[in-house]
Design an enzyme around this catalytic site. Sequence first.
Site, PDB file in Angstrom:
ATOM      1  N   HIS A 164      83.697  76.886  13.333  1.00 32.80           N
ATOM      2  CA  HIS A 164      84.611  75.937  12.685  1.00 32.80           C
ATOM      3  C   HIS A 164      83.873  75.081  11.868  1.00 32.80           C
ATOM      4  CE1 HIS A 164      82.479  75.052  16.497  1.00 32.80           C
ATOM      5  NE2 HIS A 164      82.673  73.573  16.527  1.00 32.80           N
ATOM      6  N   HIS A 215      72.807  66.841  16.364  1.00 31.49           N
ATOM      7  CA  HIS A 215      73.167  68.487  16.266  1.00 31.49           C
ATOM      8  C   HIS A 215      74.074  68.610  15.045  1.00 31.49           C
ATOM      9  CE1 HIS A 215      71.580  70.550  19.753  1.00 31.49           C
ATOM     10  NE2 HIS A 215      71.850  69.317  20.565  1.00 31.49           N
ATOM     11  N   ASP A 252      79.712  74.839  23.712  1.00 30.16           N
ATOM     12  CA  ASP A 252      79.110  75.801  23.554  1.00 30.16           C
ATOM     13  C   ASP A 252      78.635  77.044  24.567  1.00 30.16           C
ATOM     14  OD1 ASP A 252      79.260  75.452  20.555  1.00 30.16           O
ATOM     15  OD2 ASP A 252      77.329  74.737  20.585  1.00 30.16           O
ATOM     16  N   ASP A 294      86.369  65.743  12.789  1.00 34.79           N
ATOM     17  CA  ASP A 294      86.913  65.639  14.057  1.00 34.79           C
ATOM     18  C   ASP A 294      87.152  66.931  14.574  1.00 34.79           C
ATOM     19  OD1 ASP A 294      87.307  63.746  16.209  1.00 34.79           O
ATOM     20  OD2 ASP A 294      89.436  64.166  16.240  1.00 34.79           O
ATOM     21  N   THR A 295      86.810  67.427  15.752  1.00 37.22           N
ATOM     22  CA  THR A 295      86.776  68.781  16.317  1.00 37.22           C
ATOM     23  C   THR A 295      87.447  68.935  17.511  1.00 37.22           C
ATOM     24  OG1 THR A 295      84.805  69.408  15.057  1.00 37.22           O
ATOM     25  CG2 THR A 295      85.456  70.757  17.052  1.00 37.22           C
TER      26      THR A 295
HETATM   27  P1  IMP Z   1      84.036  65.653  17.589  1.00 37.86           P
HETATM   28  O1  IMP Z   1      85.199  65.255  17.416  1.00 37.86           O
HETATM   29  O2  IMP Z   1      83.185  66.557  16.808  1.00 37.86           O
HETATM   30  O3  IMP Z   1      82.854  64.517  18.300  1.00 37.86           O
HETATM   31  O4  IMP Z   1      84.172  66.818  18.858  1.00 37.86           O
HETATM   32  C1  IMP Z   1      84.741  66.239  20.189  1.00 37.86           C
HETATM   33  C2  IMP Z   1      84.321  66.952  21.303  1.00 37.86           C
HETATM   34  O5  IMP Z   1      84.413  68.492  20.845  1.00 37.86           O
HETATM   35  C3  IMP Z   1      82.718  67.165  21.205  1.00 37.86           C
HETATM   36  O6  IMP Z   1      82.463  66.005  22.189  1.00 37.86           O
HETATM   37  C4  IMP Z   1      82.203  68.262  22.057  1.00 37.86           C
HETATM   38  O7  IMP Z   1      82.692  68.189  23.443  1.00 37.86           O
HETATM   39  C5  IMP Z   1      83.372  69.293  21.357  1.00 37.86           C
HETATM   40  N1  IMP Z   1      82.734  69.981  20.419  1.00 37.86           N
HETATM   41  C6  IMP Z   1      82.683  69.587  18.913  1.00 37.86           C
HETATM   42  N2  IMP Z   1      82.050  70.410  18.156  1.00 37.86           N
HETATM   43  C7  IMP Z   1      81.524  71.495  18.873  1.00 37.86           C
HETATM   44  C8  IMP Z   1      80.822  72.606  18.724  1.00 37.86           C
HETATM   45  O8  IMP Z   1      80.328  72.997  17.905  1.00 37.86           O
HETATM   46  N3  IMP Z   1      80.545  73.315  19.985  1.00 37.86           N
HETATM   47  C9  IMP Z   1      81.007  72.919  21.218  1.00 37.86           C
HETATM   48  N4  IMP Z   1      81.763  71.782  21.582  1.00 37.86           N
HETATM   49  C10 IMP Z   1      82.075  70.910  20.268  1.00 37.86           C
END
Ligand code: IMP
Length: 190
Positions: free
Chosen positions: A176, A11, A151, A68-69
């Site tokens: 984001h 994704h 989401d 990282d999100t």
């Molecule tokens: P990561 O660090 O990008 O892997 O994000 C950590 C967690 O944040 C993921 O496992 C998701 O649960 C959530 N996450 C990250 N990006 C998104 C997004 O675009 N939509 C919804 N949840 C997100």
Amino acid sequence: MKIVFATNNAHKLSEVKAVLGEGYELVTLKEVGITEDIPETGETLDENASIKARYVYECTGLDCFADDTGLEVAALNGAPGVRSARYATDGHDFAANNRKLLRELEGVADRRARFRTVISLIRGGVEQQVEGIVRGTIATEESGCEGFGYDPLFIPDGKSVTFAEMSAEEKNAISHRGRAVAELVKILKK
Ligand code: IMP
């Protein structure tokens, strides 16, 4: 330009490809032979993005970036934040995470939240960070089946539907990650 994106999440890969546009050959972790999970031991999104990018650079010597999100919920003092992936369980159990978030916010009127993405880019051995933020609210029930993670619960400000009810193009335009990648592109084009 060939550049490693430190992910195996399909994704994310397609979201980032769409925003980066032509001219960049994105290579995944698997394609450079990194099959192990990169330990995300940082206490902040910035630290984790940096740890992942440096790991890839040390293994491959190639230009690379890592993101990282986190979802930061106001009424939960910024949680789940850096622990967004492992909020309910040890794994990336999106359904369990969403159930837990709804439970924690049961009866809570303040539903404000924001997604924040930090990207660490290492180019020619030099590291730079950019960030992207989208503000919104947490719905009281899940809606939609596009996208991933939180989401189905996240309604961005100015919209009446969740990210999971939007097309990839609509989400990318305001998300984001979309905003962080737009900043990344500015650096790459310099
Ligand atoms: P990561 O660090 O990008 O892997 O994000 C950590 C967690 O944040 C993921 O496992 C998701 O649960 C959530 N996450 C990250 N990006 C998104 C997004 O675009 N939509 C919804 N949840 C997100």
